[in-house]
Design a protein around this motif. Structure first.
Motif, mmCIF file in Angstrom:
data_model
loop_
_atom_site.group_PDB
_atom_site.id
_atom_site.type_symbol
_atom_site.label_atom_id
_atom_site.label_comp_id
_atom_site.label_asym_id
_atom_site.label_seq_id
_atom_site.Cartn_x
_atom_site.Cartn_y
_atom_site.Cartn_z
ATOM 1 N N ASP A 138 0.814 -1.225 0.000
ATOM 2 C CA ASP A 138 0.000 0.000 0.000
ATOM 3 C C ASP A 138 0.844 1.270 0.000
ATOM 4 O O ASP A 138 0.631 2.186 0.791
ATOM 5 C CB ASP A 138 -0.951 0.005 1.195
ATOM 6 C CG ASP A 138 -1.899 -1.188 1.182
ATOM 7 O OD1 ASP A 138 -2.266 -1.625 0.082
ATOM 8 O OD2 ASP A 138 -2.237 -1.682 2.270
ATOM 9 N N VAL A 139 1.818 1.323 -0.902
ATOM 10 C CA VAL A 139 2.652 2.519 -1.031
ATOM 11 C C VAL A 139 1.848 3.607 -1.737
ATOM 12 O O VAL A 139 1.328 3.388 -2.841
ATOM 13 C CB VAL A 139 3.920 2.199 -1.851
ATOM 14 C CG1 VAL A 139 4.733 3.474 -2.072
ATOM 15 C CG2 VAL A 139 4.745 1.135 -1.144
ATOM 16 N N PRO A 140 1.691 4.788 -1.128
ATOM 17 C CA PRO A 140 0.958 5.884 -1.793
ATOM 18 C C PRO A 140 1.718 6.324 -3.045
ATOM 19 O O PRO A 140 2.874 6.734 -2.956
ATOM 20 C CB PRO A 140 0.935 6.992 -0.736
ATOM 21 C CG PRO A 140 1.268 6.317 0.555
ATOM 22 C CD PRO A 140 2.168 5.175 0.209
ATOM 23 N N THR A 158 3.633 11.239 -5.469
ATOM 24 C CA THR A 158 3.983 11.441 -4.064
ATOM 25 C C THR A 158 5.496 11.315 -3.843
ATOM 26 O O THR A 158 6.246 10.902 -4.734
ATOM 27 C CB THR A 158 3.290 10.391 -3.198
ATOM 28 O OG1 THR A 158 3.787 9.092 -3.581
ATOM 29 C CG2 THR A 158 1.784 10.440 -3.373
ATOM 30 N N LYS A 159 5.901 11.631 -2.634
ATOM 31 C CA LYS A 159 7.304 11.460 -2.251
ATOM 32 C C LYS A 159 7.685 9.987 -2.312
ATOM 33 O O LYS A 159 8.781 9.627 -2.743
ATOM 34 C CB LYS A 159 7.522 11.999 -0.840
ATOM 35 C CG LYS A 159 8.959 11.855 -0.331
ATOM 36 C CD LYS A 159 9.114 12.448 1.061
ATOM 37 C CE LYS A 159 10.554 12.329 1.556
ATOM 38 N NZ LYS A 159 10.699 12.912 2.917
ATOM 39 N N GLU A 160 6.753 9.121 -1.892
ATOM 40 C CA GLU A 160 7.012 7.687 -1.927
ATOM 41 C C GLU A 160 7.186 7.197 -3.361
ATOM 42 O O GLU A 160 8.033 6.351 -3.646
ATOM 43 C CB GLU A 160 5.873 6.932 -1.246
ATOM 44 C CG GLU A 160 5.754 7.171 0.253
ATOM 45 C CD GLU A 160 4.930 8.411 0.600
ATOM 46 O OE1 GLU A 160 4.599 8.577 1.784
ATOM 47 O OE2 GLU A 160 4.618 9.203 -0.318
ATOM 48 N N ALA A 161 6.375 7.724 -4.267
ATOM 49 C CA ALA A 161 6.504 7.341 -5.677
ATOM 50 C C ALA A 161 7.847 7.788 -6.227
ATOM 51 O O ALA A 161 8.486 7.058 -6.998
ATOM 52 C CB ALA A 161 5.369 7.959 -6.497
ATOM 53 N N ALA A 162 8.278 8.982 -5.852
ATOM 54 C CA ALA A 162 9.567 9.479 -6.315
ATOM 55 C C ALA A 162 10.691 8.544 -5.879
ATOM 56 O O ALA A 162 11.632 8.274 -6.634
ATOM 57 C CB ALA A 162 9.806 10.888 -5.788
ATOM 58 N N THR A 163 10.596 8.039 -4.664
ATOM 59 C CA THR A 163 11.602 7.096 -4.172
ATOM 60 C C THR A 163 11.576 5.805 -4.983
ATOM 61 O O THR A 163 12.620 5.282 -5.394
ATOM 62 C CB THR A 163 11.356 6.780 -2.690
ATOM 63 O OG1 THR A 163 11.436 7.994 -1.924
ATOM 64 C CG2 THR A 163 12.391 5.788 -2.161
ATOM 65 N N VAL A 164 10.380 5.291 -5.246
ATOM 66 C CA VAL A 164 10.251 4.053 -6.007
ATOM 67 C C VAL A 164 10.768 4.235 -7.432
ATOM 68 O O VAL A 164 11.481 3.376 -7.977
ATOM 69 C CB VAL A 164 8.782 3.592 -6.038
ATOM 70 C CG1 VAL A 164 8.602 2.431 -7.011
ATOM 71 C CG2 VAL A 164 8.318 3.191 -4.647
ATOM 72 N N LEU A 165 10.442 5.364 -8.051
ATOM 73 C CA LEU A 165 10.831 5.606 -9.437
ATOM 74 C C LEU A 165 12.272 6.058 -9.581
ATOM 75 O O LEU A 165 12.798 6.134 -10.691
ATOM 76 C CB LEU A 165 9.896 6.641 -10.072
ATOM 77 C CG LEU A 165 8.406 6.268 -10.080
ATOM 78 C CD1 LEU A 165 7.589 7.370 -10.739
ATOM 79 C CD2 LEU A 165 8.174 4.941 -10.774
ATOM 80 N N GLY A 166 12.900 6.403 -8.467
ATOM 81 C CA GLY A 166 14.333 6.661 -8.501
ATOM 82 C C GLY A 166 14.748 8.081 -8.755
ATOM 83 O O GLY A 166 15.903 8.338 -9.087
ATOM 84 N N GLY A 459 16.497 15.781 -8.435
ATOM 85 C CA GLY A 459 17.260 15.590 -7.219
ATOM 86 C C GLY A 459 18.011 14.292 -7.235
ATOM 87 O O GLY A 459 17.991 13.543 -8.196
ATOM 88 N N ALA A 460 18.658 14.009 -6.130
ATOM 89 C CA ALA A 460 19.440 12.790 -6.030
ATOM 90 C C ALA A 460 18.523 11.612 -5.795
ATOM 91 O O ALA A 460 17.352 11.731 -5.579
ATOM 92 C CB ALA A 460 20.453 12.910 -4.899
ATOM 93 N N GLY A 461 19.108 10.466 -5.769
ATOM 94 C CA GLY A 461 18.340 9.248 -5.583
ATOM 95 C C GLY A 461 18.787 8.212 -6.589
ATOM 96 O O GLY A 461 19.633 8.466 -7.424
ATOM 97 N N THR A 462 18.216 7.056 -6.488
ATOM 98 C CA THR A 462 18.565 5.997 -7.429
ATOM 99 C C THR A 462 17.313 5.424 -8.030
ATOM 100 O O THR A 462 16.240 5.495 -7.455
ATOM 101 C CB THR A 462 19.350 4.886 -6.720
ATOM 102 O OG1 THR A 462 18.560 4.397 -5.638
ATOM 103 C CG2 THR A 462 20.676 5.367 -6.220
ATOM 104 N N THR A 463 17.457 4.855 -9.192
ATOM 105 C CA THR A 463 16.358 4.167 -9.835
ATOM 106 C C THR A 463 16.465 2.701 -9.502
ATOM 107 O O THR A 463 17.432 2.051 -9.852
ATOM 108 C CB THR A 463 16.433 4.358 -11.359
ATOM 109 O OG1 THR A 463 16.396 5.754 -11.648
ATOM 110 C CG2 THR A 463 15.274 3.669 -12.033
ATOM 111 N N GLY A 464 15.465 2.205 -8.795
ATOM 112 C CA GLY A 464 15.492 0.800 -8.406
ATOM 113 C C GLY A 464 16.608 0.547 -7.409
ATOM 114 O O GLY A 464 16.868 1.329 -6.523
ATOM 115 N N SER A 465 17.292 -0.565 -7.561
ATOM 116 C CA SER A 465 18.364 -0.913 -6.646
ATOM 117 C C SER A 465 19.581 -0.051 -6.901
ATOM 118 O O SER A 465 19.768 0.503 -7.957
ATOM 119 C CB SER A 465 18.727 -2.393 -6.825
ATOM 120 O OG SER A 465 19.227 -2.608 -8.118
#
Length: 510
Positions: A138-140, A158-166, A459-465
């Motif tokens: 149930d990730v928003p 959402t912020k959570e989606a941004a994390t998931v999408l990298g 911004g920073a972050g990674t896509t997937g693993s």
């Protein structure tokens, strides 16, 4: 979360029609949840993300379990939706079958979305996300601007989606439009029509019906909605979707004369729009002077054509009103990218020609720059109902055009296709008020209705693993340059102009 996420769904009460007349007998004292079934949810997440995955990431989308993807790397549809309708709050809650695997060996990520859910009361989409052997439930994924028809609803990631999408740049970005509909049954007989109460909320009221079936149902109808859902599509102009019109038909206009009106549709280049708004430029696109931009960071339409035509000689010369400004790489109020195209013109002679514009880059103006060489599939110009329409006209960047874009693209690069429609008489009707397929249209992304499309900060972050991955910012730009290099380029650009990214973009030849 957005403030609207916790307000009850009032406009989507039309779904109550699907419950049959019996549902309307439920009183407020005994309001209860009634079952819903056979619904479908269609959502593309975000067009630029799909382009990144299948483009620079050389990845794939693999739907399964009943989920499908539209042709041309299109939106995803999840099926067998079931859930409940709350007759007291008019809230619709649905869960859908199917899953979507998103993977790129090149950029080192693999994730799967499943158990996609839509909750109108919370005004959100959620999904279970599996990555690296771990599942988060149930990730928003997106906030939804819920409408009564539940079609073409605006979404915001959402912020959570941004994390998931990298990419942190996706947080708060406009996603693709969302549509939730009931799959048509073999036979359906509407038994009730929702009406608006004086307070503006929708309350279902039964109407007369000739049906004798108490279980007859009807899917939500595209009736009154408090917000426009018929916004244009975020897809780019379809190159080759239609060849220049040359069908013979009667026309009351002479074979040569003055152009009375017309529109030009052109997206410049989709990857450039993405670079400006969602990529390293972290900027915005603004239209003015009568020009408009399709939602979803879509293509542009320029209006009020003037000029001349000659259908015997197959020549056309037209100028169009409106301007578009690309601005990005901002630091301390200054921009390293500040490019304006205005006074666009098209010259055609026997199936070939050129696209011109006045170009203002960082305060330096050049008039009538030949940006692109044009070619059509047929040399003939034929009017139908006093309108000449050309769709899918090929546009290739000239040397002067490459210089105008600071060397982002090499001479000969194919740009977005051009579409135009010109009226040969004052009473001629232009098709849909746009310039054919080149006008492009979109829904739900970056447009505020005024024609201004605002950028989202990367911004920073990674896509997937993280193993073998790339910077999350690259998911927006579609670039393979390290994130540090992108940051440095943005800073250097302020001192040296847009040309500092020449080497980077020539490597991509996007």
């Amino acid at each position: 979360m957005a403030a609207h996420r916790h307000r009850p769904l009032v406009l989507a009460a039309a779904v109550a029609v699907a419950l049959g007349a019996g549902a309307f007998a439920v009183t407020s004292a005994s309001a209860a949840e009634a079952p819903l079934k056979d619904y479908e949810l269609t959502w593309g997440i975000k067009q630029s993300y799909r382009s990144y995955v299948t483009g620079m990431a050389a990845g794939t989308f693999t739907p399964s379990g009943g989920a499908t993807q539209a042709d041309g790397n299109g939106a995803f549809t999840f099926t067998d939706g079931s859930g409940t309708y709350d007759s007291g709050t008019h809230a619709v809650r649905l869960g859908f079958a199917g899953s979507l695997k998103i993977a790129s060996e090149l950029h080192g990520f693999e994730l799967t979305l499943s158990d996609v859910r839509f909750d109108s009361a919370a005004a959100e989409i959620t999904a279970d996300v599996t990555s690296g052997g771990t599942t988060r439930e149930d990730v928003p994924f997106a906030d939804v601007t819920v409408t009564r028809t539940m079609t073409e609803m605006e979404t915001r990631l959402t912020k959570e989606a941004a994390t998931v999408l990298g990419s942190a740049g996706y947080e708060g970005a406009a996603g693709d439009p969302l549509t939730v509909t009931q799959k048509p049954a073999a036979t359906q007989t509407p038994t009730a029509t929702p009406t608006e109460t004086a307070s503006g909320s929708a309350s279902p009221e039964p109407t007369s019906s000739t049906s004798t079936s108490a279980s007859a149902s009807a899917s939500p109808s595209p009736s009154a909605s408090s917000s426009s859902s018929a916004s244009p599509s975020s897809s780019d102009p379809a190159s080759g979707s239609a060849s220049p019109s040359a069908s013979a038909s009667g026309t009351g206009a002479p074979t040569r004369g003055e152009i009375a009106d017309g529109t030009l549709g052109w997206g410049v280049k989709q990857s450039f729009r993405t670079y400006v708004v969602d990529g390293a430029a972290q900027g915005k696109i603004t239209v003015s002077g009568g020009a408009t931009q399709a939602a979803g960071n879509g293509a542009f339409t320029f209006t009020d054509a003037t000029g001349t035509y000659d259908t015997d000689a197959d020549t056309l010369s037209a100028s169009f009103e409106g301007a578009v400004n690309f601005k990005g790489h901002e630091a301390n109020g200054s921009y390293g990218l500040d490019l304006t195209l205005s006074d666009l013109g098209v010259e055609l002679d026997g199936g070939s020609g050129e696209l011109t514009a006045d170009v203002d880059s960082l305060g330096k103006t050049s008039g009538d720059v030949v940006l692109a060489d044009l070619s059509t599939d047929t040399a003939g110009l034929t009017a139908q109902d006093d309108v000449i329409t050309l769709d899918g006209v090929t546009a290739k960047l000239t040397k002067a055009g490459a210089e105008a874009f600071g060397g982002f693209y090499a001479e000969g690069t194919e740009l977005d296709p051009v579409g135009l429609s010109v009226a040969l008489s004052d009473d001629a009707e232009l098709p849909d008020g746009n310039g054919g397929s080149g006008s492009g249209s979109g829904s739900g992304s970056g447009s505020d209705g005024s024609g201004t499309s605002s950028g989202t900060t990367g911004g920073a972050g990674t896509t997937g693993s993280t193993t073998g991955g790339v910077s999350g910012a690259l998911a927006s730009t579609g670039s393979e340059v390290p994130a540090g290099a992108l940051g440095a380029a943005a800073a250097v650009t302020l001192a040296a102009g847009a040309g500092v990214v020449v080497a980077m973009w020539r490597r991509q030849n996007v």
